[in-house]
Design a protein around this motif. Structure first.
Motif: not given
Ligand SMILES: Nc1nc2c(ncn2[C@@H]2O[C@@H]3COP(=O)(O)O[C@H]4[C@@H](O)[C@H](n5cnc6c(=O)[nH]c(N)nc65)O[C@@H]4COP(=O)(O)O[C@H]3[C@H]2O)c(=O)[nH]1
Ligand SMILES: Nc1nc2c(ncn2[C@@H]2O[C@@H]3COP(=O)(O)O[C@H]4[C@@H](O)[C@H](n5cnc6c(=O)[nH]c(N)nc65)O[C@@H]4COP(=O)(O)O[C@H]3[C@H]2O)c(=O)[nH]1
Ligand SMILES: Nc1nc2c(ncn2[C@@H]2O[C@@H]3COP(=O)(O)O[C@H]4[C@@H](O)[C@H](n5cnc6c(=O)[nH]c(N)nc65)O[C@@H]4COP(=O)(O)O[C@H]3[C@H]2O)c(=O)[nH]1
Ligand SMILES: Nc1nc2c(ncn2[C@@H]2O[C@@H]3COP(=O)(O)O[C@H]4[C@@H](O)[C@H](n5cnc6c(=O)[nH]c(N)nc65)O[C@@H]4COP(=O)(O)O[C@H]3[C@H]2O)c(=O)[nH]1
Lengths: 75, 75
Positions: A8-9, A11-15, A23, A39, A71
């Motif tokens: 989930r982390r 996949a975050r847009s602010d990665l 990723s 997950s 992550v």
């Protein structure tokens, strides 16, 4: 030592854009397995080694980096 | 192609003694993983290759042998 990624982390847009290779790698493995728990994803020691080569670092260093970026899955 | 072993059949007392190495191998992997689902175990392509070397045969031949002995999981 197993590297368990927090999907989930990842996949975050602010990665951090620098973590895109990790990723993409995780996503590829998910597809190869048909693993859609969504997950966490634990990868092989050999994968960590391959990724650290890509990052021009060593496995221990990369684990620390992944930890700092938040992550790695909390246990 | 994935080799999915039927653990219950591998555990039978009337198992062909020649299949002991496969049975031991599966047990070792179960321990390494902490995988106690107890009914099936899928192993790596590289494991099939290693086992076929032990049996002095080739991977395809070994798969046929395992099938004939009834130790591959039915899908
Ligand atoms: N719990 C556990 N199970 C294991 C392990 N190694 C193999 N398996 C089981 O054995 C199957 C076949 O593995 P493979 O021939 O290496 O074939 C694998 C491999 O080529 C690739 N793959 C999957 N996960 C990874 C990974 O984390 N890293 C790498 N490098 N490749 C992976 O995708 C193929 C299919 O993967 P699966 O559908 O998961 O199917 C896997 C999985 O059911 C392990 O260390 N732990
Ligand atoms: N889907 C998924 N879940 C993950 C992953 N990494 C960690 N987990 C979760 O964390 C536990 C430990 O996973 P493991 O180290 O892969 O250790 C696993 C693994 O070695 C094996 N295992 C369980 N289910 C399967 C399966 O469907 N195929 C294969 N090849 N191995 C499995 O049994 C062990 C215990 O499994 P559980 O009690 O279910 O508990 C698992 C699961 O809930 C991942 O990459 N994908
Ligand atoms: N030759 C062989 N060795 C096996 C097998 N299953 C487990 N091992 C050994 O046991 C270690 C821990 O497995 P795990 O708990 O399932 O923990 C595994 C599992 O959660 C995941 N993983 C690795 N490869 C695969 C795969 O192909 N499929 C799946 N579903 N998960 C995998 O990554 C974790 C770490 O993998 P490794 O660093 O490689 O570390 C693996 C590997 O050294 C197997 O079928 N064949
Ligand atoms: N590392 C890791 N990967 C996991 C875990 N749980 C699921 N996976 C991954 O997600 C795929 C689908 O798992 P499933 O729906 O539980 O459905 C699974 C499961 O019900 C069963 N199965 C097949 N081989 C094994 C095995 O070696 N151990 C276990 N526990 N179940 C297996 O058949 C289905 C296909 O298995 P796979 O080909 O292995 O493919 C598995 C595996 O690649 C986990 O805890 N850890």
């Amino acid at each position: 030592a197993k590297v368990m990624l927090d999907l989930r982390r990842l996949a975050r847009s602010d990665l951090d854009p620098e973590l895109q290779p990790v990723s993409r790698f995780a996503h590829t493995i998910q597809l190869q397995r048909g693993d859609f728990n969504g997950s966490v994803l634990t990868i092989r020691g050999e994968d960590l080694r391959a990724l650290s080569v890509i990052y021009g670092t060593d496995p221990d260093e990369l684990v620390i980096r992944l930890e700092d970026e938040g992550v790695l899955a909390e246990l």
